[in-house]
Structures are given as structure tokens and as C-alpha cells.
Write a protein that holds these residues in place. Structure first.
Motif, short mmCIF file in Angstrom:
data_model
loop_
_atom_site.label_atom_id
_atom_site.label_comp_id
_atom_site.label_asym_id
_atom_site.label_seq_id
_atom_site.Cartn_x
_atom_site.Cartn_y
_atom_site.Cartn_z
N GLY A 420 -21.01 -18.53 20.16
CA GLY A 420 -21.38 -18.22 18.77
C GLY A 420 -20.20 -18.41 17.85
O GLY A 420 -20.22 -19.22 16.93
N CYS A 421 -19.11 -17.71 18.13
CA CYS A 421 -17.91 -17.83 17.29
C CYS A 421 -17.27 -19.21 17.44
O CYS A 421 -16.73 -19.76 16.47
CB CYS A 421 -16.88 -16.77 17.66
SG CYS A 421 -17.42 -15.08 17.38
N CYS A 424 -18.44 -21.49 14.90
CA CYS A 424 -18.62 -20.96 13.55
C CYS A 424 -17.52 -21.45 12.61
O CYS A 424 -16.33 -21.43 12.96
CB CYS A 424 -18.62 -19.43 13.62
SG CYS A 424 -18.68 -18.64 12.01
N PHE A 426 -16.30 -20.00 10.17
CA PHE A 426 -15.39 -18.94 9.72
C PHE A 426 -14.43 -18.47 10.82
O PHE A 426 -13.60 -17.60 10.57
CB PHE A 426 -16.21 -17.73 9.23
CG PHE A 426 -17.00 -18.01 7.98
CD1 PHE A 426 -16.40 -18.59 6.87
CD2 PHE A 426 -18.35 -17.69 7.91
CE1 PHE A 426 -17.12 -18.86 5.72
CE2 PHE A 426 -19.08 -17.94 6.76
CZ PHE A 426 -18.46 -18.54 5.66
N VAL A 427 -14.55 -19.04 12.02
CA VAL A 427 -13.79 -18.45 13.13
C VAL A 427 -12.27 -18.45 12.90
O VAL A 427 -11.59 -17.49 13.28
CB VAL A 427 -14.17 -19.08 14.49
CG1 VAL A 427 -13.65 -20.48 14.67
CG2 VAL A 427 -13.72 -18.19 15.64
N CYS A 430 -11.72 -15.23 11.04
CA CYS A 430 -12.45 -14.03 11.48
C CYS A 430 -11.69 -13.36 12.62
O CYS A 430 -10.48 -13.57 12.77
CB CYS A 430 -13.86 -14.45 11.90
SG CYS A 430 -15.04 -13.09 11.97
N ARG A 448 -23.63 -12.82 19.25
CA ARG A 448 -23.38 -12.95 17.81
C ARG A 448 -24.63 -12.95 16.94
O ARG A 448 -24.65 -12.32 15.89
CB ARG A 448 -22.52 -14.18 17.51
CG ARG A 448 -20.98 -14.03 17.52
CD ARG A 448 -20.52 -12.78 18.07
NE ARG A 448 -19.09 -12.54 17.97
CZ ARG A 448 -18.43 -11.84 18.87
NH1 ARG A 448 -19.03 -11.39 19.94
NH2 ARG A 448 -17.15 -11.59 18.72
N PHE A 453 -21.41 -6.64 13.75
CA PHE A 453 -20.05 -7.06 13.37
C PHE A 453 -20.11 -8.45 12.75
O PHE A 453 -19.55 -8.72 11.69
CB PHE A 453 -19.15 -7.05 14.60
CG PHE A 453 -17.78 -7.64 14.37
CD1 PHE A 453 -16.76 -6.86 13.85
CD2 PHE A 453 -17.52 -8.98 14.65
CE1 PHE A 453 -15.50 -7.40 13.61
CE2 PHE A 453 -16.26 -9.53 14.42
CZ PHE A 453 -15.25 -8.73 13.91
N CYS A 454 -20.82 -9.36 13.43
CA CYS A 454 -20.92 -10.74 12.95
C CYS A 454 -21.69 -10.81 11.63
O CYS A 454 -21.27 -11.49 10.70
CB CYS A 454 -21.59 -11.61 14.01
SG CYS A 454 -21.81 -13.30 13.49
N GLN A 457 -19.45 -9.73 8.92
CA GLN A 457 -18.45 -10.75 8.58
C GLN A 457 -19.07 -11.90 7.79
O GLN A 457 -18.55 -12.33 6.76
CB GLN A 457 -17.79 -11.28 9.86
CG GLN A 457 -16.88 -10.29 10.53
CD GLN A 457 -15.76 -9.87 9.61
OE1 GLN A 457 -15.82 -8.82 8.98
NE2 GLN A 457 -14.73 -10.69 9.52
N LEU A 458 -20.20 -12.40 8.29
CA LEU A 458 -20.89 -13.49 7.57
C LEU A 458 -21.26 -13.04 6.17
O LEU A 458 -21.10 -13.79 5.19
CB LEU A 458 -22.16 -13.91 8.32
CG LEU A 458 -21.98 -14.72 9.60
CD1 LEU A 458 -23.33 -14.91 10.29
CD2 LEU A 458 -21.36 -16.08 9.30
S1 SF4 Z 1 -18.65 -14.76 11.39
FE1 SF4 Z 1 -17.00 -14.15 12.77
S2 SF4 Z 1 -18.03 -12.94 14.36
FE2 SF4 Z 1 -19.62 -14.15 13.34
S3 SF4 Z 1 -19.83 -16.05 14.56
FE3 SF4 Z 1 -18.38 -16.43 12.86
S4 SF4 Z 1 -16.38 -16.06 13.80
FE4 SF4 Z 1 -17.89 -15.06 15.12
#
Ligand code: SF4
Length: 497
Positions: A420-421, A424, A426-427, A430, A448, A453-454, A457-458
Motif C-alpha cells: 500500500g505505502c 503511494c 505520499f510515501v 509520510c 492501508r 492512520f493512512c 494521512q491521506l
Molecule cells: S498516505 Fe502514508 S500511510 Fe497511507 S499509503 Fe500513503 S504512505 Fe502509506
């Protein structure tokens, strides 16, 4: 979301594609957020991204130059190295160069309050069996200096640490004494209700340059409802403590944190206005954690992330209005996220690191001599789950680092390697939070798509990117200023050090 390898082809335009990830913007699906492996980013049209990947973008166009500057393409595949990209990654992960800098000493579990969401599993205020004793305190100080960090932030927590002030004093003095030949940079923080402050304590805090951190949930009705005392005077005592501490130590030495219950969500403007009225320039609007008493009372006092973000949007708009009115006020979590987005450096905030900050950025020395990689791990242990206990202060740091608990944290502690991360966009900005995922989902890696938590963050990344994009010049300047280092040290800034 996709990831292209550094060995991707050179297209017709002759450039080499470097690793990148992308995410379609939820508020404009024709455009995408594209990030490099080091977290530099661009927003561009979806069609443009297709051309970039097809290798047909003119490298001398504005977009082509932007992509090169952000290490997403390399203009001359035969000569370009990955050195600039790697240098950027080193800057973002700079916190890895040192050991943990945040060291939390739990000197007592005793507390006067009976908060329904309490995260620390408090004990009655007379139960001294829940105090850190002299032997374990001395051993904890020895362990503290086994870590290699040149800066050590020592945070005293409880319960209410002022109920065991003698231990706070003794530990501080032992650390200062030992540091005469260690030469580390020391910072001291005390997290307290400030209800029991006296002149002797204030003189001690002034002498050792303490930062005091307290909890203020908003206006009187809300604070008293969230933090009950038999006398219903929690708010009055907190405000009196803040005033007293400021007069003794200066305004910048006192900061406050909010805890948001379901009740709080009805009062975003009132909470912000209370912080302004009391002269704070920073407010931290954090949702409840799934630990301690909050887990038991969750259905009664908890809320969904959708409810939280409805609250947060209104609070953020009000904070921006307060700034337009000439009063500087930042929202601390937005500041952390904006600093990730708008600066090339990492804030190092322990909950948002990859590799995780648990045990690598912070260590907790509990009242009974047990050590944990984070406060959340300690709270889980207090609830009967000791999965993340590192060991006892009588053991060496080397033994803690080799413990099954630490291995478990590290195995799931690198966001770039988590399902998942890894894909992503945003990793690079993040973090991995294996203990949070264990607490919420029973699995350190977590899932995720269903992870709060995810989603949080998103939600923050999307909200702040969208809000910054549609901001006028004044609001944009305010939001960008939050990304920069602050005028005074707040606990979350100290945590990041
Ligand atoms: S927003 Fe952060 S927690 Fe969610 S998938 Fe992306 S990197 Fe992982």
C-alpha cells in the motif's frame, strides 16, 4: 499509483525516467500529484504525465526543466548519476544519523483526574506503588547515556509528574551531573496539568530551562467536561497554572495540547478562540488515540475520521481568519505536514518517520523500570499486551535493540517497503507506525485501505494541498510560514529534534 524504476527506458525525447509515484487529485481528477523518490513533487495534467512516462516531453520545456530540477527525469542518460537524488533522500532522513533524541521518563502513574479518554492508565493519586523508584531511576539515567544522540530531550510524564516531583528533581540533577563529562545538548520538558505548581518547583524549572507542556481542551465547559475533577475546577486550575508558569518562566516556556472528544467536535471555533484568548500562538488539533481508557470508552466519546475532518476544516478556516485578523496562530499538525511538503528537510516527528520513530527516535522508561519504544507501546502494556516491551532498565540498550519487540517494530517499520505505502505518492513524506497499526488492526504491517492512520494521512495531504492551491496570497504566505521552524519550541518541535 505507479512506480517507475530508475532503469526505465529513455524515450524519443532522450531522457531517462527516474523513480516516481503519482496520485490523481481527488478535487480535480484531470490532474495528478507526482513525487520523486526523495519527496520532491509537482502537480501536472494527467495527459502530461502520460507523455512524461512515454518519453515524449521536451526536456527544454518548462515542464521538462521542472522534472529535471525535481529529479524525476535525467536529461542525459549516459552522464547523469543518481547523486542529487540520493543527497535529497539523505536530507529527508537525516534523523537516522543519530539515535533516539526523545527520552520519556514516567515518574508516576498517579493523577488527580479521571478523564474518560486517558491514554496513560492512571492510578489513584495516593497510590505510591505506581511511582518510579530510586534504583530504577538511576538505571534509566545510565541507559539514557548509552544512546549515541548528541541532543537528548528528557520529557517527564505521568500520570501527573508533579505528584512525584522529588524524582523529577533527582533525575534532572543526575543527568546534569553525568553530562559534565558527556557534553550532550540537553533539553527538559515536563508534561503536566500545572495544577500543583509551587514556587520551589518553578525555581527549579527556571534553573534547568524546562519547557512546560499542558493540556487545554478548549473553553471552560469543554475542558471541565473532558477532564473531570470532583470540584469541577479543572479549567480554572489549568489556566491559573499556565499564568503562574508564564510569569516565572516566560510565555514561550509554556505550550498546550488539545485532546478532541466527540463533544469537542461541536466547538471548532470556540476551541481556537480560547487558545487565542489565552495568548497561545500554536494549537495542536489531534484526534483521539486508540489506547488506554480511550479504547474502553471509544464508542461513547469517539468519532469517525469523516467527523474529525469536518471539524478540522472548520477549525483550519477559523485559524486562517484569525491570522488575517493580525494574530499569528498555527495548527501544529498542519505545520508538520506542510514542512514535509514545502521544505526539503524532515521534521523528524517520531510518529511520522520512515523508518519508524519507535525505538529509533524515542524511548520510554516506565515507572516500573520497563522500557518501551514508544508511549503507545507502554499504553498497550498497561492494558495487558506486552508485545512491545524492550526489556528492563537493568539490561543494556544493546539487549533492548536485539529484543523480539524491537525486531517486530523494525520488520514493519519502513513505509517504503509496506504493502500500500510502497506505491503511494505520499510515501517519501509520510511515516510507518507499526505499533499504531498493531493497536488498531492487530497487525504491525496493517492494511492501508482500511487503516485510520493512512486515511488520516491521506486526508491531511489532500486537504492541505487543495487549501494551499486555492489560497489567496495572504493565506498562502501564512500556510507556507507554518512549514518553517517556529519562534518557540513546542513539544512536537522538541520531539522532532
Ligand atoms: S498516505 Fe502514508 S500511510 Fe497511507 S499509503 Fe500513503 S504512505 Fe502509506
Amino acid at each position: 499509483m505507479k512506480f517507475r524504476s530508475a532503469d526505465a527506458f529513455s524515450g524519443a525525447a532522450g531522457y531517462r525516467l527516474l523513480p516516481l509515484r503519482f496520485r490523481r487529485l481527488p478535487w480535480d481528477t484531470e490532474r495528478v500529484f507526482v513525487s520523486s523518490a526523495a519527496g520532491d513533487w509537482l502537480i501536472m495534467g494527467h495527459r502530461e504525465l502520460e507523455q512524461v512516462i512515454a518519453g515524449t516531453i521536451d526536456q527544454n520545456s518548462t515542464l521538462g526543466m521542472d522534472l529535471q530540477a525535481r529529479n524525476m527525469i535525467a536529461a542525459d542518460p549516459s552522464r547523469t548519476t543518481l547523486a542529487p537524488l540520493l543527497s535529497q533522500m539523505r536530507s529527508r532522513k537525516q534523523y537516522l544519523q543519530q539515535g533516539p533524541s526523545l527520552h520519556i521518563f514516567v515518574v508516576s502513574l498517579r493523577c488527580h483526574h479521571t478523564c474518560s479518554y486517558c491514554q496513560v492508565s492512571r492510578a489513584e493519586s495516593t497510590e505510591t506503588a505506581f511511582d518510579l523508584d530510586e534504583t530504577n531511576a538511576r538505571l534509566a539515567v545510565e541507559r539514557l547515556f548509552e544512546w549515541p544522540s548528541s541532543t537528548l530531550t528528557v520529557e517527564f510524564q505521568g500520570g501527573e509528574p508533579l505528584l512525584h516531583f522529588a524524582r523529577v528533581r533527582a533525575i534532572t540533577e543526575q543527568i546534569q551531573q553525568r553530562n559534565r563529562h558527556e557534553g550532550r545538548t540537553l533539553r527538559f520538558v515536563l508534561a503536566s496539568t500545572l495544577h500543583d505548581l509551587n514556587d520551589d518547583q518553578l525555581a527549579f524549572f527556571r534553573e534547568h530551562d524546562f519547557q512546560l507542556s499542558t493540556s487545554l481542551d478548549g473553553p471552560e465547559w469543554l475542558h471541565n467536561a473532558n477532564r473531570p475533577r470532583p470540584e469541577r475546577d479543572s479549567y480554572a486550575r489549568t489556566v491559573a497554572g499556565i499564568d503562574r508558569a508564564r510569569r516565572a518562566l516566560g510565555d514561550d516556556a509554556v505550550s498546550a495540547l488539545t485532546t478532541l472528544t466527540q463533544r469537542s467536535l461541536s466547538a471548532p471555533r470556540e476551541i481556537v478562540d480560547e487558545y487565542r484568548r489565552l495568548g497561545f500562538h500554536s494549537i495542536f488539533l489531534r484526534p483521539l488515540s486508540p489506547y488506554g481508557f480511550a479504547r474502553k470508552t471509544g464508542p461513547r466519546i469517539g468519532y469517525s475520521l469523516a467527523d474529525f475532518f469536518a471539524f478540522y476544516r472548520e477549525a483550519l478556516e477559523h485559524i486562517l481568519a484569525v491570522n488575517r485578523d493580525g494574530y499569528p496562530l498555527e495548527e501544529a499538525y498542519a505545520s508538520l505536514m506542510l514542512s514535509q511538503l514545502f521544505t526539503p528537510f524532515s521534521h523528524g516527528y517520531v510518529d511520522l518517520r520512515s523508518p519508524t520513530g519507535a525505538g529509533l527516535g524515542a524511548v520510554v522508561y516506565d515507572y516500573d523500570g520497563q522500557a518501551y519504544p514508544s508511549d503507545e507501546a507502554r499504553m498497550l502494556a498497561a492494558m495487558g499486551d506486552r508485545s512491545f516491551a524492550l526489556g528492563h532498565v537493568g539490561q543494556s540498550v544493546r539487549e533492548w535493540l536485539a529484543s523480539p519487540a524491537m525486531r517486530r517494530v523494525l520488520d514493519a517499520g519502513v513505509a517504503e517497503a509496506l504493502p500500500g505505502c510502497a506505491d503511494c505518492a505520499f510515501v517519501p513524506l509520510c511515516g510507518a507506525d507499526p505499533i499504531d497499526h498493531y493497536a488498531r488492526q492487530g497487525d504491525t504491517c496493517g492494511h492501508r485501505p482500511s487503516s485510520d492512520f493512512c486515511r488520516k494521512q491521506l486526508g491531511f495531504f489532500d486537504l492541505l494541498l487543495e487549501r494551499t492551491e486555492r489560497a489567496d496570497a495572504y493565506d498562502r504566505a501564512v500556510l507556507e510560514s507554518w512549514a518553517l521552524p517556529r519562534r518557540s519550541a513546542t513539544p512536537w518541535q522538541i520531539e522532532a529534534a
